[in-house]
Enzyme design. Structure first.
Site, PDB file in Angstrom:
ATOM      1  N   ASP A 101      14.221   8.146 -12.471  1.00  0.00           N
ATOM      2  CA  ASP A 101      13.024   7.560 -12.743  1.00  0.00           C
ATOM      3  C   ASP A 101      11.961   7.809 -14.274  1.00  0.00           C
ATOM      4  OD1 ASP A 101      11.067   4.824 -11.888  1.00  0.00           O
ATOM      5  OD2 ASP A 101      10.463   5.726 -10.733  1.00  0.00           O
ATOM      6  N   LYS A 156      17.010   4.746 -14.636  1.00  0.00           N
ATOM      7  CA  LYS A 156      15.709   3.656 -15.355  1.00  0.00           C
ATOM      8  C   LYS A 156      14.850   3.556 -16.930  1.00  0.00           C
ATOM      9  CE  LYS A 156      14.128   2.266 -10.365  1.00  0.00           C
ATOM     10  NZ  LYS A 156      13.131   2.450  -9.829  1.00  0.00           N
ATOM     11  N   GLY A 202      17.860  12.599  -1.265  1.00  0.00           N
ATOM     12  CA  GLY A 202      19.043  10.991  -1.674  1.00  0.00           C
ATOM     13  C   GLY A 202      20.299  11.316  -2.407  1.00  0.00           C
ATOM     14  N   PHE A 251      13.457  -1.193  -7.246  1.00  0.00           N
ATOM     15  CA  PHE A 251      13.597  -0.442  -6.273  1.00  0.00           C
ATOM     16  C   PHE A 251      14.569  -0.781  -5.656  1.00  0.00           C
ATOM     17  CE2 PHE A 251      12.438   2.095  -2.919  1.00  0.00           C
ATOM     18  CZ  PHE A 251      11.939   3.317  -3.961  1.00  0.00           C
ATOM     19  N   ASP A 287      19.865  11.514  -7.918  1.00  0.00           N
ATOM     20  CA  ASP A 287      20.267   9.946  -7.838  1.00  0.00           C
ATOM     21  C   ASP A 287      20.178   9.121  -8.364  1.00  0.00           C
ATOM     22  OD1 ASP A 287      17.518  10.522  -7.183  1.00  0.00           O
ATOM     23  OD2 ASP A 287      18.572  10.157  -5.028  1.00  0.00           O
ATOM     24  N   ASP A 313      16.636   6.305  -0.452  1.00  0.00           N
ATOM     25  CA  ASP A 313      15.932   5.251   0.676  1.00  0.00           C
ATOM     26  C   ASP A 313      14.682   4.602  -0.270  1.00  0.00           C
ATOM     27  OD1 ASP A 313      14.652   7.897  -0.281  1.00  0.00           O
ATOM     28  OD2 ASP A 313      13.160   7.896   1.838  1.00  0.00           O
TER      29      ASP A 313
HETATM   30  P1  IMP Z   1      10.576  10.373 -10.870  1.00  0.00           P
HETATM   31  O1  IMP Z   1      10.038  11.964 -11.020  1.00  0.00           O
HETATM   32  O2  IMP Z   1       9.935   9.544 -10.750  1.00  0.00           O
HETATM   33  O3  IMP Z   1      11.966  10.261 -11.869  1.00  0.00           O
HETATM   34  O4  IMP Z   1      11.466   9.761  -9.804  1.00  0.00           O
HETATM   35  C1  IMP Z   1      13.001  10.298  -9.680  1.00  0.00           C
HETATM   36  C2  IMP Z   1      12.716  10.621  -7.810  1.00  0.00           C
HETATM   37  O5  IMP Z   1      11.733   8.771  -7.122  1.00  0.00           O
HETATM   38  C3  IMP Z   1      14.233  10.034  -7.333  1.00  0.00           C
HETATM   39  O6  IMP Z   1      14.856  11.242  -7.372  1.00  0.00           O
HETATM   40  C4  IMP Z   1      14.921   9.482  -5.760  1.00  0.00           C
HETATM   41  O7  IMP Z   1      14.411  10.072  -4.960  1.00  0.00           O
HETATM   42  C5  IMP Z   1      13.311   8.467  -6.143  1.00  0.00           C
HETATM   43  N1  IMP Z   1      13.149   7.255  -6.885  1.00  0.00           N
HETATM   44  C6  IMP Z   1      13.227   6.728  -7.860  1.00  0.00           C
HETATM   45  N2  IMP Z   1      13.378   5.101  -8.144  1.00  0.00           N
HETATM   46  C7  IMP Z   1      13.500   4.990  -6.332  1.00  0.00           C
HETATM   47  C8  IMP Z   1      14.566   3.538  -6.094  1.00  0.00           C
HETATM   48  O8  IMP Z   1      14.805   2.736  -6.831  1.00  0.00           O
HETATM   49  N3  IMP Z   1      15.214   3.806  -5.248  1.00  0.00           N
HETATM   50  C9  IMP Z   1      14.620   5.157  -4.639  1.00  0.00           C
HETATM   51  N4  IMP Z   1      14.496   6.169  -5.178  1.00  0.00           N
HETATM   52  C10 IMP Z   1      13.950   6.008  -6.045  1.00  0.00           C
HETATM   53 MG    MG Z   2      16.239  12.182  -6.094  1.00  0.00          MG
END
Ligand code: IMP
Ligand code: MG
Length: 177
Positions: free
Chosen positions: A103, A132, A42, A153, A100, A160
């Protein structure tokens, strides 16, 4: 292909990238070398643009390590992180993770700890284009942040949905209905 509404247009993305490059250069102005770790796939588009911007401001030797982590199934985080492609030679280095979007924060809180404890990195900072905050499950400091986004999203500019839409030049919102 499905029509994806624009959420952040390319001009705005360019501005965010430039702002982040300026902050990174400012905080590392006495260094000759930057050690970056791009989180594939990403963040690849973002990292390429960011590196170009950094080098247009100041000359650095840049080591761009790449890691591939996986946690995602569809648009819901499973919470379990796998290292699909690991990094090497990062011992005793001052690292900046290029991501990128943060979340839940589970991926980077796991990975930062892994770099410090298992890989014996000297320090680890985080640079993320987007965040986010409303979805956070793990406490995590983002040292360089482009912008906060609401709980939607988003796809494009490398991001992606099941390997689709990465090539969109802008960031769009996916309508999952
Ligand atoms: P986390 O571990 O929940 O912080 O997720 C991180 C990863 O989830 C990021 O590196 C993204 O690749 C993916 N991700 C989280 N939110 C989105 C989104 O809205 N669109 C696309 N990929 C996302
Ligand atoms: Mg990522």
């Amino acid at each position: 292909m499905q029509n994806i509404p624009v959420f952040i247009k390319k001009e705005k993305i360019n501005k965010l990238v430039k702002k982040l490059a300026e902050e990174i250069v400012k905080n590392n102005k006495d260094k000759q070398e930057l050690n970056l770790i791009t989180v594939l796939i990403g963040a690849k588009t973002f990292a390429q643009d960011l590196i170009k911007e950094i080098l247009s401001i100041k000359e650095f030797r840049i080591n761009n390590y790449e890691v591939r982590l996986s946690s995602y199934k569809d648009s819901k985080s499973t919470g379990k992180i796998n290292i699909v492609k690991d990094v090497e030679y990062v011992e005793n280095k001052e690292l900046i993770i290029i991501e990128d979007i943060v979340d839940t924060g589970l991926t980077l809180s796991f990975f930062k700890k892994y770099l410090l404890e298992e890989k014996k990195a000297d320090s680890v900072k985080i640079c993320s284009l987007l965040s986010k905050p409303s979805r956070r499950k793990a406490d995590i400091d983002i040292d360089y942040l482009g912008a906060e986004v609401p709980d939607k999203f988003i796809v494009g500019y490398g991001l992606d949905y099941n390997q689709k839409y990465r090539e969109l030049p802008y960031i769009g919102v996916l309508n999952e209905s």
